[in-house]
Design an enzyme around this catalytic site. Structure first.
Site, PDB file in Angstrom:
ATOM      1  CE  LYS A   7      41.827  50.751  35.407  1.00  0.00           C
ATOM      2  NZ  LYS A   7      40.363  49.732  35.341  1.00  0.00           N
ATOM      3  CG  ASP A  59      43.504  42.352  28.331  1.00  0.00           C
ATOM      4  OD1 ASP A  59      43.509  43.379  28.335  1.00  0.00           O
ATOM      5  OD2 ASP A  59      43.095  41.463  29.070  1.00  0.00           O
TER       6      ASP A  59
END
EC number: 2.1.1.166
Length: 208
Positions: free
Chosen positions: A164, A83
């Protein structure tokens, strides 16, 4: 969007957030985020994870998905989380902070993977949302495409990809691309996904 409208929208979001049953339940169970419940529902339906699997978690912070997956793959499995934002450590999860579009970060990621291919890539990446669909949806599709691109390079034959995506322009084309490379592609809207949100999750299994 005016500052007054943004302020009202922010207040509404905060009120919904703190009254959200999944947020409350996540706090009770000491989970990193309510996203844990989304992955739990998807996995219960699609049976994505097994003991001993090697999993890459993109957009991992604060760690809800990694927290779920590390328990599924067990001690013989491996989870790499990546991330832009920092993430508190999770036992059994190897975390890299950075943007995999940068050569140095991609090199570190590939070094962590080594000679072994990945069984499953999961991506809960999302851009900083503005509330303006014409801005947010193209940004989210770009992130989904980046996740798709790296998945093609590192997944084992027969591997799985969960991503997603926000429904809107480019969504159907993205689905077609997925169906051309995976044997089975499903679109899921878990209960923990807010009703007003355009987010859905694409589950692609059986990389050709």
């Amino acid at each position: 969007m005016s500052s007054k409208k943004r302020s009202a929208s922010s207040r509404r979001w905060l009120q919904e957030h703190f009254n959200d049953k999944y947020v409350i339940e996540a706090q009770k169970k000491k989970l990193r985020s309510r996203a844990w419940f989304k992955l739990d529902e998807i996995d219960n339906t699609d049976k994505i994870f097994k003991r001993g699997m090697f999993v890459l978690d993109l957009g991992a912070a604060p760690g809800g998905w990694s927290q779920y997956v590390v328990n599924k793959v067990g001690l013989k499995g491996k989870v790499i989380a990546l991330d832009l934002l920092p993430m508190d450590s999770i036992l059994g999860v190897e975390f890299l902070q950075g943007d995999f579009r940068e050569k140095s970060i991609l090199k570190r990621l590939l070094n962590c993977i080594g000679d072994k291919k990945i069984d499953v890539v999961i991506s809960d990446m999302a851009p900083n949302m503005t509330g303006i669909s014409s801005v947010d949806i193209p940004k989210s599709m770009h992130l989904a495409e980046l996740a798709f691109d790296i998945s093609r390079d590192i997944l084992i034959p027969g591997g799985s990809f969960l991503v997603k995506v926000f429904q809107g322009e480019g969504f159907e084309q993205y689905l077609r691309e997925m169906r051309s490379l995976f044997k089975k592609v499903k679109v899921r809207k878990p209960d923990a996904s807010r009703i007003r949100s355009r987010e859905v999750y694409i589950v692609a299994t059986g990389l050709k």
